[in-house]
Design an enzyme around this catalytic site. Structure first.
Site, PDB file in Angstrom:
ATOM      1  N   GLU A  73      57.103  26.426  34.643  1.00 56.63           N
ATOM      2  CA  GLU A  73      57.752  25.219  35.140  1.00 56.63           C
ATOM      3  C   GLU A  73      59.242  25.503  35.174  1.00 56.63           C
ATOM      4  O   GLU A  73      59.756  26.293  34.384  1.00 56.63           O
ATOM      5  CB  GLU A  73      57.445  24.003  34.277  1.00 56.63           C
ATOM      6  CG  GLU A  73      57.953  24.108  32.875  1.00 56.63           C
ATOM      7  CD  GLU A  73      57.484  22.966  32.001  1.00 56.63           C
ATOM      8  OE1 GLU A  73      58.320  22.473  31.223  1.00 56.63           O
ATOM      9  OE2 GLU A  73      56.303  22.581  32.081  1.00 56.63           O
TER      10      GLU A  73
ATOM     11  N   TYR B 204      61.302  33.050  41.654  1.00 56.31           N
ATOM     12  CA  TYR B 204      59.865  32.873  41.459  1.00 56.31           C
ATOM     13  C   TYR B 204      59.106  32.925  42.787  1.00 56.31           C
ATOM     14  O   TYR B 204      58.031  33.525  42.866  1.00 56.31           O
ATOM     15  CB  TYR B 204      59.586  31.567  40.713  1.00 56.31           C
ATOM     16  CG  TYR B 204      60.199  31.527  39.324  1.00 56.31           C
ATOM     17  CD1 TYR B 204      60.195  32.652  38.500  1.00 56.31           C
ATOM     18  CD2 TYR B 204      60.794  30.378  38.832  1.00 56.31           C
ATOM     19  CE1 TYR B 204      60.763  32.620  37.238  1.00 56.31           C
ATOM     20  CE2 TYR B 204      61.355  30.338  37.565  1.00 56.31           C
ATOM     21  CZ  TYR B 204      61.344  31.463  36.772  1.00 56.31           C
ATOM     22  OH  TYR B 204      61.895  31.425  35.523  1.00 56.31           O
TER      23      TYR B 204
END
Length: 148
Positions: free
Chosen positions: A104, A116
């Protein structure tokens, strides 16, 4: 060339100090110590000689791995080190039998989101108002997953 080693309990304060230099949302030494005491967590240090460049906290249970925390020291950001550390963590999780890696990230952290995404993570959900800001406001968490 950076080296990757597993952190030890005596690294907890060093990790907390290095992360505090890099983000206002840093873990403290107790959080690192708790993670180091967990049977499911591994903290990977990225170092060059004795200089701590960054670290990643990887929690793994069965075939699922979770990136609990990740940072590159402020003095070393923008050099591609985040990608190197993330690839190392993905490889380690895969070698330990994980088929997926979850994380997260704060919705405002565009640099991390780009890192990411380049590493194959996709957004699968959002946690509304998950993170507390210093001013008391709340920020969404972007939930991401990559197949290993």
């Amino acid at each position: 060339m950076a080296d990757f080693t597993r952190a030890k309990l005596e690294d907890a304060q060093r990790l907390a100090s290095a992360e505090a230099d890099s983000t206002p949302h840093a873990w403290n030494s107790s959080m690192y110590a708790g993670s180091l005491a967990s049977e499911h967590d591994t903290i990977w240090l990225m170092q060059q000689d004795t200089v701590l460049l960054g670290a990643a906290v990887l929690m793994q249970v069965l075939d699922e791995a979770h990136l609990q925390n990740f940072f590159i020291h402020a003095n070393h950001q923008g050099q591609g080190l985040g990608g190197q550390l993330l690839r190392h963590v993905q490889q380690q999780a895969r070698q330990q039998g994980a088929s997926s890696l979850f994380l997260e990230v704060r919705a405002s952290n565009s640099i991390a989101l780009q890192l990411y995404q380049r590493a194959g993570f996709t957004q699968y959900s959002t946690r509304k108002a998950y993170y507390r800001q210093p001013d008391g406001s709340r920020e969404d968490a972007i939930l991401m997953k990559a197949e290993l």
